[in-house]
Structure formats: structure tokens, C-alpha cells
Design an enzyme around this catalytic site. Structure first.
Site, PDB file in Angstrom:
ATOM      1  N   HIS A 156       0.801  -1.217   0.000  1.00  0.00           N
ATOM      2  CA  HIS A 156       0.000   0.000   0.000  1.00  0.00           C
ATOM      3  C   HIS A 156       0.837   1.270   0.000  1.00  0.00           C
ATOM      4  CE1 HIS A 156      -4.071  -1.783   0.762  1.00  0.00           C
ATOM      5  NE2 HIS A 156      -3.306  -2.814   1.103  1.00  0.00           N
ATOM      6  N   ASP A 364       3.867   9.293  -1.225  1.00  0.00           N
ATOM      7  CA  ASP A 364       2.713   8.522  -0.766  1.00  0.00           C
ATOM      8  C   ASP A 364       2.427   7.404  -1.749  1.00  0.00           C
ATOM      9  OD1 ASP A 364       0.721   7.966   1.073  1.00  0.00           O
ATOM     10  OD2 ASP A 364      -0.082  10.009   1.051  1.00  0.00           O
TER      11      ASP A 364
END
Length: 458
Positions: A156, A364
Site C-alpha cells: 500500500h 505517498d
């Protein structure tokens, strides 16, 4: 159909009508409800003197199987190697990376112990889907105990460039363990390029155009699977909360001023300090915005027992106080910094109210807040998303104003442009991004990964 087994570091607390907002929780829980299966992982609890015990709870077609960790395991596996070594390195912050050999040994030990706890619960045709950086060695531990089931892994967070990954001393052991999966998924094409580069140039392996990788004596598939949201559900949630207490109180205090909003976990990867300074620069360069716009930063606490997180909190409190002291007026506070959690419905309605969504992480994996901000907008009068080029979402949301989060002046200029953007342009950008969100929803992410995993030859 074969049973689905989800393995994650934390098993999200799920209740109908109050589901956790994260993509992992939403996406995989839906899959489990549809096909039946199990969600296995850490309960979030620290065990006392007694040996940790497995807890099994049945909720309809879904079995929740959780175990606590001992204090030693928590310190070495979670607080230590996972979040003091892997997290900063994978987010390109090697200056904050701390490595301790004993913590890596604890990381391996806990993965092996968790695999041993899952082993008696498995059935021969189960499909196992393991999530995130805490559990890279999990498949290797299962293979060593004779498990031959299909096992997939999804990361993730960003996958770092090879030259960053090799700064982690046991990088070879980590990647050798990663190749024990049948399918490894990452968020974006740049992440996939970084993974391929390591396998080819550090591991001496090969990667074919179809994603077939051969390394460490193993054959596996690798691919990018950008995680999404359910945009129409988020839009409905935002619309339903527009007359709620929080929003009514906010409108009273805003007095027709425009609103910039950010929502992030309190983390050094999110670029929060740079974001505050860019808002300060906006007020410097464009005095017309003074007393006309407010910036709300919501940063819920996380990992409060790690020193670097304590430091970022103190720094943000200092920066917001300094900027407010410089620009505030009797009836206007430029920055409202809220160090607390809010319910998902409140956040959705806040996104809808905001003229600018300000999402500027230094690095991110995806950043679902960016997608949620877009989905929450009023289609007739939408706001503008200002988005870091280093968020995975920037690969998809081409209607955003893309910025470099270390360019404070550039971000200030983007905020100025966003606040003054004509409605027709805002609507065109919004419509383009909503089409992308609907096309790449969380169910598409989930189904495409599981379809590819089930298609892997055994």
C-alpha cells in the site's frame, strides 16, 4: 469458489454502517462478504504475561481471526523494523531510517509466528492475500511450513528506488522473501518500475513484458493495481452531512470566507510543514487573500510512541502558532490545526464545503484523501484539488493542479490559482476526475488483483 483469506497487520474494526474509511477495510471486507472467508492479523492489543491466544469471531460469512502481540514483539516487529526502518526508507526518508539487527530478527520471528497461527485454519484451496510492508516475509514462512496455496501480496505504500532499498542492510533477504509470493502488486507504474529495476539489477533476475518475474529461483507475477474508492457512495455521504452540526458551526465561524482543507495522519511523509509554509507564502504574495480564506489541517495522532512522530507534532504546533501570530486578526485565524479524529461522514461533508483540497505529501503510495475530496464535491460548483506529484493519485487525477511539495512558492501559486479558478474550468476538471474514479473504483482494484492471483499456475 475458493475461500479468500485476508492477512494484514491490523484487522480493521468493522461494523455495519460504521466501516473504517481505509481502502483496505472497504475493499477486502466487501470481497469477504461476497465470497466468504477469513480476515487474520494482529488485534491491536498487547498481551500480558500469558501467551497470546488466537481469538475467532464469526460474523455472517466472514471469520475474524486475531491475535495480540507481546510487548517485545510489538517493539521489534511493529515499532522497530516495520516503522523505524521500512516506513522511512520506503517513503524516501533514509535520513530518518534506524536499523537494528535484533529488530529485524524480531520482524522475521513475528512473521513466522503469525504464519504458524494461521496454518491450522487454512484449507487446501484457500486463496491468501497478504497486505503491506509489515508482512513481507509472511509467504516465505508459510512456504517453509509446506503451504502451496496461491499467495498474493499488495504493497500500500511506495516501492522505493533500488538505490534506496539497498540502504536497508537485509534488503536481499526481504526481496528473496517477497519472491515467495505468486503475485506482487504495487500502486503505480513508477512503483512497478522500481520493483522491476531491483529484481533485474540487484537480484540478477528477469522480468518479461507480461509481468512474469524470475528471481531467487522463483517465478512470480508483478503488476500495478491502483487502489480506489467508491466515489458515488462518498458523494452521497458528503451530501447527507452538509446540514450537520459540525458544518453549521463551521459556516457560522467562516462568515463567507473560502476554505482550504487537508486531512492527513500526523506523519513526516505527508509534507505538513512545507504545506503550512506554502499557505504562509500565499498570504505574503497575495495579500488579497488575508482575512478572506482559512486553512483547516486535520492531523489525527498516530504512532505517538515513536520519537520522530513526537517531533513532527511539536514542529506543526510551532509553525501554526507562528503563522497565526503573524497574520491573524481579531475575527480571523488563518490556520486551524486540529490534532484529533473525526468521523468519516464529517470529513466527507467538510471536503464538500472546501473550495480547495490541499494534498501535498512528500511521498505517498496512493493517498485516498485526494480521491475522496474529488468525489465529495458539489458537481455544479466543485472545488479544486491541489495535489503533490509524489502521491500515487497524481498518476490518475489529471484534473488536479499538480505541485512539487518542496517548492513552497510553487504551492502558494497553485493555491492562488485554485482560489481564483472560474467555475467552468473547475467543473471540467471535476468531471474528468470523477470519470476516472468511477472507472478505477476499489472493487475494480480488488477484483483485478484477485483475478490475476487466481490465474497464476500452480
Amino acid at each position: 469458489m475458493s475461500r479468500l483469506i485476508i492477512v494484514s497487520n491490523r484487522v480493521a474494526p468493522i461494523s455495519e454502517g460504521g466501516m473504517a474509511a481505509g481502502g483496505l477495510a472497504v475493499g477486502v471486507y466487501d470481497a469477504l462478504k461476497e465470497t466468504g472467508g477469513m480476515w487474520f492479523g494482529w488485534s491491536g492489543e498487547i498481551a500480558g504475561a500469558a501467551a497470546p491466544e488466537l481469538k475467532i469471531e464469526e460474523r455472517g460469512p466472514v471469520t475474524f481471526a486475531t491475535v495480540p502481540l507481546t510487548r517485545r514483539d510489538y517493539d521489534q516487529y511493529y515499532r522497530g523494523f516495520s516503522n523505524d526502518t521500512l516506513w522511512p526508507t520506503f517513503h524516501y526518508r533514509t535520513d530518518l531510517t534506524h536499523y537494528d539487527r535484533h529488530e529485524f530478527e524480531g520482524y522475521q520471528r513475528v512473521n513466522a509466528w503469525l504464519a504458524h497461527q494461521l496454518l491450522p485454519l487454512l484449507e487446501p484451496d484457500d486463496v491468501i492475500w497478504v497486505h503491506d510492508y509489515h508482512l513481507i516475509p509472511f509467504a516465505e514462512a508459510l512456504r517453509q511450513q509446506g503451504v502451496t496455496n496461491r499467495i498474493g501480496f499488495f504493497l500500500h505504500i511506495p516501492f522505493p528506488a533500488a538505490q534506496l532499498l539497498v540502504t536497508v542492510p537485509p534488503h536481499d533477504k526481504l526481496m528473496r522473501a517477497l519472491c515467495c509470493y505468486d503475485l506482487v502488486g504495487v500502486q503505480t507504474a513508477p512503483d512497478l518500475r522500481a520493483l522491476r529495476d531491483y529484481l533485474e539489477h540487484e537480484a540478477g533476475g528477469t522480468v518479461s513484458d507480461d509481468g512474469t518475474a524470475r528471481a531467487y529461483g522463483r517465478t512470480l507475477r508483478i503488476g500495478s493495481y491502483p487502489i480506489g474508492i467508491y466515489p458515488d457512495e462518498l458523494a452521497s455521504l458528503a451530501e447527507a452531512g452538509r446540514d450537520g452540526r459540525h458544518l453549521k458551526n463551521l459556516r457560522q465561524t467562516m462568515r463567507e470566507r473560502r476554505l482550504i482543507v487537508s486531512v492527513d495522519r500526523l506523519d513526516y511523509s505527508k509534507g505538513l510543514v512545507e504545506r503550512f509554509r506554502a499557505f504562509e507564502k500565499l498570504l505574503e504574495l497575495s495579500p488579497n487573500h488575508r482575512a478572506q480564506v482559512s486553512f483547516i489541517q486535520i492531523a489525527p495522532p498516530t504512532r505517538a510512541d515513536i520519537q520522530s512522530y513526537q517531533q513532527i507534532r511539536l514542529q506543526l504546533e510551532s509553525e501554526s502558532g507562528r503563522i497565526n501570530g503573524r497574520f491573524a486578526e481579531m475575527d480571523w485565524t488563518p490556520i486551524r490545526y486540529l490534532h484529533r479524529q473525526f468521523e468519516r461522514a464529517v470529513l466527507a461533508s467538510l471536503f464538500r464545503e472546501a473550495h480547495v483540497g490541499y494534498v501535498t505529501p512528500l511521498r505517498d503510495g496512493m493517498n485516498l484523501v485526494a480521491k475522496e475530496y474529488v468525489a465529495a464535491q458539489n458537481p455544479h460548483d466543485p472545488g479544486v484539488l491541489v495535489l503533490s506529484r509524489f502521491a500515487g493519485a497524481a498518476q490518475e487525477l489529471d484534473g488536479a493542479l499538480i505541485v512539487n511539495p518542496v517548492d513552497v512558492t510553487g504551492m502558494a501559486e497553485a493555491l492562488d490559482r485554485a482560489l481564483d479558478m472560474p467555475r467552468d474550468e473547475r467543473r471540467e476538471r471535476y468531471q474528468r476526475m470523477m470519470e476516472t474514479l468511477r472507472r478505477n473504483s476499489v472493487s475494480v482494484w480488488r477484483d483485478s488483483f484477485l483475478s490475476d492471483l487466481r490465474a497464476v499456475p500452480q
